[in-house]
Design an enzyme around this catalytic site. Structure first.
Site: not given
Length: 298
Positions: A10, A12, A47, A73, A112-113, A135, A139
């Site tokens: 990914g 980051l 995974d 994501t 995440t925000d 999502y 998260k």
């Protein structure tokens, strides 16, 4: 030090592997074959959603520190398949946290925000999360899994991550450059306030948090500027010297499967006080993004 990075294919995670390789013994963990350039790191095909392969890889490597950047994501895909989102974003984080607890390893989990509802941003670490959609909810649960199960853990929240690194996956930022370069219009949400985050900057902050601090709890590690997506697109176009049509649209008109926070964004004062690597303001971040893109184009 033996440092593992999940989500290494990914944005980051890939930048983190590049920063670590050659300075530490590195295990890059991702699903499927590596999409990273060759380098001094080991690769583990594992995974997050299978219940055990990532934890097994961390234990076999005897990780001393783990940057958990892996996640599902795709916000709308999570909404369509919440069970998969749970397996990856919650169960996968549980795998990582269990492994860290068994090994006595330091953990930084990337979040995440979206854990905020977007009613009253920008948000500080002390603000109460209120996730909406599969999502966001998975998260948020993943944050708790990391903090509850790993004794030495921090959560680093980022937002709207983008990168110009060669091989990096497409993002809103790269689509702006590519579409305007072809003379195509760009549609951008005028009612979404966000904190765009350059992957390289976030990776550096997360690695410093992981390897050089004992900070525990939540830290906002996004870009330093909160702006709407139209303004972001226009600033990016100016930095690249691109002309073309940027069309403001409302989020509701897009009829997306998953809800999006509207008045979002993250306050990064705590990260700025804690870390040498500072959260980048938008113009400085776009300068670095332009340099990355130029290397890719060249």
């Amino acid at each position: 030090m033996r440092v593992a990075v999940t989500g290494a294919n990914g944005l980051l995670g890939g930048d983190a592997v590049a920063r670590l390789a050659g300075r530490h013994e590195v295990l890059a963990v991702g699903r499927g074959p590596s999409r990273l350039p060759p380098g001094p790191y080991a690769w583990a095909d594992a995974d997050l959603g299978d219940g055990g392969s990532v934890e097994a890889a961390l234990r076999a490597f005897r990780a001393e520190a783990v940057l958990h950047a892996g996640a599902l994501t795709d916000v709308d895909a999570c909404e369509r398949d919440p069970a998969l989102a749970w397996r990856v974003n919650v169960g996968g984080t549980e795998q990582v946290a269990r492994g860290c607890a068994a090994l006595g390893a330091r953990l930084v989990a990337v979040s995440t925000d979206y854990v905020f509802d977007g009613e009253a941003g920008p948000y500080r670490e002390t603000d109460l999360p209120n996730p909406r959609g599969a999502y966001a909810r998975t998260k948020r649960c993943g944050e708790e899994a990391a903090l509850l199960l790993a004794p030495d853990a921090a959560v680093a929240r980022v937002a709207v991550v983008y990168s110009g690194r060669p091989g990096a996956k497409p993002t809103f930022a790269t689509q702006i450059v590519e579409k305007l370069s072809r003379g195509e219009p760009v549609r951008a949400f005028s009612d979404q306030l966000v904190s765009p985050t350059l992957a390289a900057n976030a990776a550096a902050m997360c690695l410093e948090l992981l390897l050089e601090t004992r900070y525990r709890g939540v830290l906002h590690a996004s870009g330093a500027t909160v702006l709407d997506r139209v303004d972001f697109a226009r600033r990016l176009a100016r930095r690249f010297g691109l002309e073309g049509e940027i069309v403001p649209v409302r989020t509701a008109d897009a009829k997306l499967a998953a809800p999006r926070p509207l008045r979002g964004g993250l306050v990064v004062e705590r990260a700025a006080a804690l870390l040498r690597e500072q959260p980048l303001a938008i113009d400085a971040a776009l300068d670095r993004f332009h340099a990355e893109w130029s290397r890719r184009a060249g």
